[in-house]
Design a protein around this motif. Structure first.
Motif, PDB file in Angstrom:
ATOM      1  N   HIS A   6       0.856  -1.166  -0.067  1.00 15.29           N
ATOM      2  CA  HIS A   6       0.100  -0.036   0.200  1.00 15.29           C
ATOM      3  C   HIS A   6       0.947   1.315  -0.056  1.00 15.29           C
ATOM      4  O   HIS A   6       1.588   1.345   0.974  1.00 15.29           O
ATOM      5  CB  HIS A   6      -0.790   0.242   1.154  1.00 15.29           C
ATOM      6  N   GLU A  33       0.191  -0.687  -4.688  1.00 19.71           N
ATOM      7  CA  GLU A  33      -0.851   0.339  -5.034  1.00 19.71           C
ATOM      8  C   GLU A  33      -0.077   1.669  -4.802  1.00 19.71           C
ATOM      9  O   GLU A  33       0.738   1.859  -4.113  1.00 19.71           O
ATOM     10  CB  GLU A  33      -1.959   0.503  -3.768  1.00 19.71           C
ATOM     11  N   ASP A  35      -1.058   6.097  -5.400  1.00 26.32           N
ATOM     12  CA  ASP A  35      -2.317   7.255  -5.600  1.00 26.32           C
ATOM     13  C   ASP A  35      -1.797   8.330  -6.615  1.00 26.32           C
ATOM     14  O   ASP A  35      -0.441   8.769  -6.640  1.00 26.32           O
ATOM     15  CB  ASP A  35      -2.710   7.963  -4.239  1.00 26.32           C
ATOM     16  N   HIS A  48      -0.408  11.007  -2.145  1.00 29.86           N
ATOM     17  CA  HIS A  48      -1.710  10.525  -1.481  1.00 29.86           C
ATOM     18  C   HIS A  48      -2.704  11.675  -1.332  1.00 29.86           C
ATOM     19  O   HIS A  48      -3.854  11.743  -1.943  1.00 29.86           O
ATOM     20  CB  HIS A  48      -1.751   9.740  -0.237  1.00 29.86           C
ATOM     21  N   GLU A 108      -4.758   4.279  -7.981  1.00 31.12           N
ATOM     22  CA  GLU A 108      -5.690   4.886  -7.465  1.00 31.12           C
ATOM     23  C   GLU A 108      -6.022   6.407  -8.016  1.00 31.12           C
ATOM     24  O   GLU A 108      -5.076   7.152  -7.850  1.00 31.12           O
ATOM     25  CB  GLU A 108      -5.752   4.651  -5.958  1.00 31.12           C
ATOM     26  N   LYS A 110      -7.210   9.862  -7.758  1.00 32.26           N
ATOM     27  CA  LYS A 110      -7.543  10.670  -6.477  1.00 32.26           C
ATOM     28  C   LYS A 110      -8.441  12.029  -6.957  1.00 32.26           C
ATOM     29  O   LYS A 110      -8.099  13.017  -6.806  1.00 32.26           O
ATOM     30  CB  LYS A 110      -6.435  11.035  -5.657  1.00 32.26           C
TER      31      LYS A 110
HETATM   32 MG    MG Z   1      -4.881   4.883  -2.123  1.00 31.84          MG
END
Ligand code: MG
Ligand code: G3P
Length: 234
Positions: A6, A33, A35, A48, A108, A110
């Protein structure tokens, strides 16, 4: 059950930096993972928060800063002197790092606070330059954007991110057109988790840092966990 690092190995390294991703690349785990946000000049930046304040020595929103300014910030020092001079990576640098490995890269988007017009298409264009379409998962709490990705790029694995205990999630995912669910891990133990598995959706749970919870999630049939400490689960 698969293991995803993560934000990279973010427990021991500064999250979403090349140091954290390099550490993850060395481990026998299935994926990572990260962001992404868009800079003012439209670059895909791996960070993030909407702002740089928490994880760098700068201040302000990513969307208001040019990538050149963002790259001058120190994204490691907050985690310790040993990590000084880590930079906010471009998404291209992280894909470069994993292009010759077997890791799945979960990107991901955002875009749930600032909409970042065109971000998903930019991500896909970049993924295609690395020929990694079959090795990425695009996810987002912004279900409008993830439904768009599922519609325009049906061959890409997509995931709706959820935080709460929700009702009738399989029917909702079907409406969105996405292929999987990324859920806050305690919600996987609720009816929602069982319904998703009964409907054959891959379910990945975040953020799991304790082995006891991982064991419980495995029993429920959860497909993968996102963890800040992947080496705990090897
Ligand atoms: Mg994330
Ligand atoms: O993608 C799983 C997880 O990263 C979602 O929450 O806030 O850590 O990006 P967050």
């Amino acid at each position: 059950m698969k293991i995803f690092a993560h934000r990279g190995c973010s427990g021991d390294y500064p999250e979403n930096t090349l140091a954290a991703f390099r550490a993850a690349r060395e481990l026998p785990i299935e994926g990572i993972e990260l962001d992404v946000h868009l800079s003012r000049d439209g670059e895909l930046m791996v960070i993030h928060d909407e702002s740089v304040d928490r994880t760098t020595d700068g201040s302000g929103f990513v969307k208001d800063m040019m990538s050149e300014e963002l790259r001058m910030l120190d994204a490691g020092i907050w985690k310790g002197e040993a990590f000084a001079n880590e930079r906010i990576p471009f998404l291209s640098e992280v894909l470069e790092l994993f292009k010759d490995t077997t890791h799945v890269v979960n990107i991901e988007l955002k875009s749930d606070i600032f909409p970042y017009e065109g971000m998903a298409d930019r991500v896909l264009r970049l993924v295609d330059t690395f020929q990694m379409r079959d090795r990425v998962i695009l996810s987002s709490f912004d279900h409008e954007t993830i439904a768009y990705v599922a519609k325009i790029y049906p061959d890409v694995e997509t995931a709706a991110l959820t935080m709460e205990v929700l009702m009738d999630v399989p029917a909702y995912l079907k409406r969105l057109g996405v292929s999987s669910a990324h859920v806050f891990f305690p919600t996987a133990f609720r009816r929602m988790g069982h319904e998703l598995k009964a409907a054959n959706y891959p379910v990945r749970a975040y953020t799991v840092n304790e082995v006891a919870y991982a064991d419980m999630l495995r029993k429920v049939g959860i497909d993968a966990i996102f963890t800040d400490y992947p080496e705990r689960f090897l």
